[in-house]
Design a protein around this motif. Sequence first.
Motif, short mmCIF file in Angstrom:
data_model
loop_
_atom_site.label_atom_id
_atom_site.label_comp_id
_atom_site.label_asym_id
_atom_site.label_seq_id
_atom_site.Cartn_x
_atom_site.Cartn_y
_atom_site.Cartn_z
N THR A 267 -3.57 -15.95 -7.33
CA THR A 267 -2.68 -14.81 -7.07
C THR A 267 -3.39 -13.49 -7.35
OG1 THR A 267 -0.95 -16.23 -7.91
CG2 THR A 267 -0.37 -13.95 -7.52
N LEU A 268 -4.16 -13.45 -8.47
CA LEU A 268 -4.88 -12.21 -8.80
C LEU A 268 -5.93 -11.91 -7.73
CD1 LEU A 268 -5.73 -11.92 -12.59
CD2 LEU A 268 -4.28 -10.49 -11.18
N ARG B 162 -7.67 -8.71 -2.96
CA ARG B 162 -8.08 -8.62 -1.55
C ARG B 162 -7.02 -7.89 -0.73
NH1 ARG B 162 -8.85 -14.39 -0.08
NH2 ARG B 162 -9.06 -13.61 2.05
N ASN B 163 -5.76 -8.00 -1.16
CA ASN B 163 -4.67 -7.31 -0.48
C ASN B 163 -4.91 -5.80 -0.41
OD1 ASN B 163 -1.07 -7.07 -1.02
ND2 ASN B 163 -2.27 -6.78 0.80
N VAL B 164 -5.49 -5.24 -1.46
CA VAL B 164 -5.74 -3.79 -1.43
C VAL B 164 -7.12 -3.49 -0.84
CG1 VAL B 164 -4.18 -3.27 -3.30
CG2 VAL B 164 -6.56 -3.69 -3.82
N GLY B 165 -7.72 -4.48 -0.20
CA GLY B 165 -8.93 -4.22 0.55
C GLY B 165 -10.22 -4.24 -0.25
N LYS C 264 1.61 -15.40 4.49
CA LYS C 264 0.18 -15.23 4.21
C LYS C 264 -0.56 -14.84 5.49
CE LYS C 264 -0.46 -18.00 0.15
NZ LYS C 264 -0.39 -19.41 -0.20
N PHE D 140 -4.31 -13.42 5.18
CA PHE D 140 -5.06 -14.38 4.39
C PHE D 140 -5.29 -15.69 5.14
CE2 PHE D 140 -3.08 -11.69 1.14
CZ PHE D 140 -4.19 -11.35 0.42
N PRO E 5 -6.83 -9.09 5.25
CA PRO E 5 -5.86 -8.44 4.38
C PRO E 5 -6.08 -6.94 4.37
CG PRO E 5 -7.03 -10.21 3.22
CD PRO E 5 -7.72 -10.00 4.52
N GLY E 6 -5.03 -6.18 4.13
CA GLY E 6 -5.20 -4.74 4.08
C GLY E 6 -4.02 -4.10 3.39
N PRO E 7 -4.23 -2.89 2.90
CA PRO E 7 -3.18 -2.21 2.13
C PRO E 7 -2.02 -1.70 2.98
CG PRO E 7 -5.13 -0.85 2.29
CD PRO E 7 -5.48 -2.15 2.92
N ARG F 267 -0.22 -3.76 4.46
CA ARG F 267 0.75 -4.85 4.27
C ARG F 267 0.70 -5.27 2.81
NH1 ARG F 267 -2.80 -8.02 7.39
NH2 ARG F 267 -3.93 -6.08 7.54
N MET F 268 1.38 -4.53 1.94
CA MET F 268 1.31 -4.85 0.51
C MET F 268 2.15 -6.08 0.23
SD MET F 268 -0.72 -2.87 -1.06
CE MET F 268 -0.27 -3.11 -2.77
N MET F 269 1.58 -6.95 -0.60
CA MET F 269 2.23 -8.23 -0.88
C MET F 269 2.78 -8.25 -2.30
SD MET F 269 0.41 -11.57 0.60
CE MET F 269 1.35 -13.04 0.85
N PHE G 164 4.01 -11.17 -4.91
CA PHE G 164 3.96 -12.62 -5.02
C PHE G 164 5.08 -13.14 -5.91
CE2 PHE G 164 -0.23 -10.89 -4.33
CZ PHE G 164 -0.72 -11.67 -3.31
N GLU H 109 4.58 -15.26 -8.45
CA GLU H 109 4.15 -15.40 -9.84
C GLU H 109 4.24 -14.08 -10.58
OE1 GLU H 109 2.44 -16.28 -7.22
OE2 GLU H 109 1.98 -18.42 -7.36
N GLU I 208 2.12 -13.46 -12.82
CA GLU I 208 0.73 -13.13 -13.16
C GLU I 208 0.02 -12.48 -11.98
OE1 GLU I 208 2.26 -15.56 -14.95
OE2 GLU I 208 1.97 -14.07 -16.51
N GLN I 209 0.68 -11.56 -11.28
CA GLN I 209 0.01 -10.87 -10.19
C GLN I 209 -0.43 -9.49 -10.63
OE1 GLN I 209 2.84 -9.68 -7.10
NE2 GLN I 209 4.37 -10.62 -8.39
N LEU I 210 0.02 -9.04 -11.80
CA LEU I 210 -0.41 -7.74 -12.32
C LEU I 210 -1.75 -7.92 -13.00
CD1 LEU I 210 2.94 -6.57 -13.89
CD2 LEU I 210 2.05 -6.07 -11.64
N PRO J 96 -4.05 0.19 -6.63
CA PRO J 96 -4.28 0.12 -5.17
C PRO J 96 -4.47 1.49 -4.54
CG PRO J 96 -2.10 -0.72 -5.73
CD PRO J 96 -2.76 -0.36 -7.02
N ARG K 219 4.27 -1.14 -7.46
CA ARG K 219 2.88 -1.03 -7.06
C ARG K 219 2.76 -1.10 -5.54
NH1 ARG K 219 -1.34 -5.49 -9.22
NH2 ARG K 219 -0.07 -6.90 -7.99
#
Lengths: 290, 275
Positions: A181-182, A187-190, B71, B76, B94-96, B98-100, B102, B104, B106-108, B121, B169
């Motif tokens: 997830t991390l 990668r989501n923010v490029g 995804k 992804f 992937p690109g900003p 399309r902010m995702m 999640f 979980e 534990e994504q921070l 970001p 975020r």
Amino acid sequence: MTAIDLSARPEFERAPEDFSNQGAVERPLPLWERAWNSTAVRRAVLLVLLALVWEVYARLLANPLLFPSLTETLEAMARDLESGILIRRTLTSLNVLVLGYAAGLAIAAVFTTLAVSSRIGTDLLATLTAMFNPLPAIALLPLALIWFGLGVPSLVFVIIHSVLWAVALNTHTGFRAVPETLRMAGRNVGLNGIRYVALLLIPAAFPAILAGLKIGWAFAWRTLIAAELVFGASARQGGLGWHIFEARAQLETATVFGGLLVVILIGLTVESVIFRAIEARTVNRWGMQR
Amino acid sequence: MEAGAIAAAARGAAGAQAMPAPLVSARGVTLQYRTPQHIVTATWRVDFDVLPSDRFILLGPSGCGKSSLLKAVGGFLPPVEGRLTINGRPIVQPGPDRMMVFQEFEQLLPWKTVLGNVLFPMRATGRFRGREAMERAQDVIARVGLAKFADVYPHMLSGGMKMRVAIARAMAMEPDILLMDEPFAALDALTRRRMQEELLGLWDQLRFTMLFVTHSIEEAILVGSRILVLSPHPGRVCAELNAEAFHHGNVDQAAFGALSKRIHRLLFEDRGTAE
């Protein structure tokens, strides 16, 4: 038998009892308990106890040639400090150590970058680590002497060997343990390439990296002292290992103990001051390690 | 063609009114992923259009490929067949934009504070810098009600608060579309309801577009404006339904129950005939 009607129980409401005359909800712990909660205090107490045991045992033994007391050791150390020889030798050792440690870390960084960026890189690192990690660095000293001769380059070579594999292995293990997830969040923010490693993988794997740095440091320090003991003063002046070796040749046991004590003290300082501070500021603060 | 039929249906539903151009568009999207032993087909020729400021729901039982679809939109997972576009451009990575968010907690990033996480970001992409980034971050943190916790590290927050930071975020980046992968599934029922209300409240203010994955029929109807119902193994389109009219205030009405029953029937009773 008749069934009991549970809903017949009466309902009630009441105001919570008065707590205001019971004092504060939070009370500070007594001073000694707070002090005992501090790791530094507990460890200092242990150190003092160990020093006491040493002093008492040495006085009972009364054989300064075999086992000098703490006071005799400290006196010898004070003499060497005053003449400046102890400081010079410590600095010589630390200088070589820092050189070797830094070079080892740099090479480890290259290997781990290769390992995270390709599968063949991973295999290369895994194979090399499996080959060289169990090999004691000091076993390479004869080879280093043939290649580089007596002097600093030989010492640096064996230190690199002792640091490199431990650090690379730990860092790589840490990178692989970063949650998916991390990674996706990064990668989501490029993020990609070196920015991905620097901004995401390294902080996320920092507990493992720090463990590797600590192991690497301990390996480097013990390898250096051992190497200095083997070929003593090679360059213009010797280091701490040579200091110990020389004192032994002259049967100055208190000086031997003094040298060992300096080795231990430097190890303790780096571990419990420098690494501890890094830990407190990073992994503890981030809640990655308790 | 299925795609043509959907476009025709959309035109029919809209009547004479012209619909805006779709923001995200999927045409015949087949997704596969690899496990060490198998190639698994997650979705099979899925079509849908997400219009601007839609609250578009991907709904289905587990194994219907709804997370894989999300995804894929996130960039992804490239489709093995079909076309997936955002604003007319094909999605390749992937690109900003399309902010995702999640599922979980534990994504921070644990090494950054709440403020740092929201800033990350914006600064990493260079989209907002300096004062502007800081002001945006503080504004959005205040909007999700965490102004007091801006300097706190994630491990000191509760699950619901972490989720709000993740949403903040994502929102601070002003993405074209917000991708949410069962963001409230791991929360307790009370917190989940509050988060749903907060999300709808934010949507009322900002009218952002979102693509929201869930396996809860109730959540789909409450949160969504349009629901794509998927069948499992592999995921295929069962229906696209409107749910704009429903919110927490009319959960007990008959129409809500009827829609819920209809989706239930689509998911669980028509399995034989859907093949």
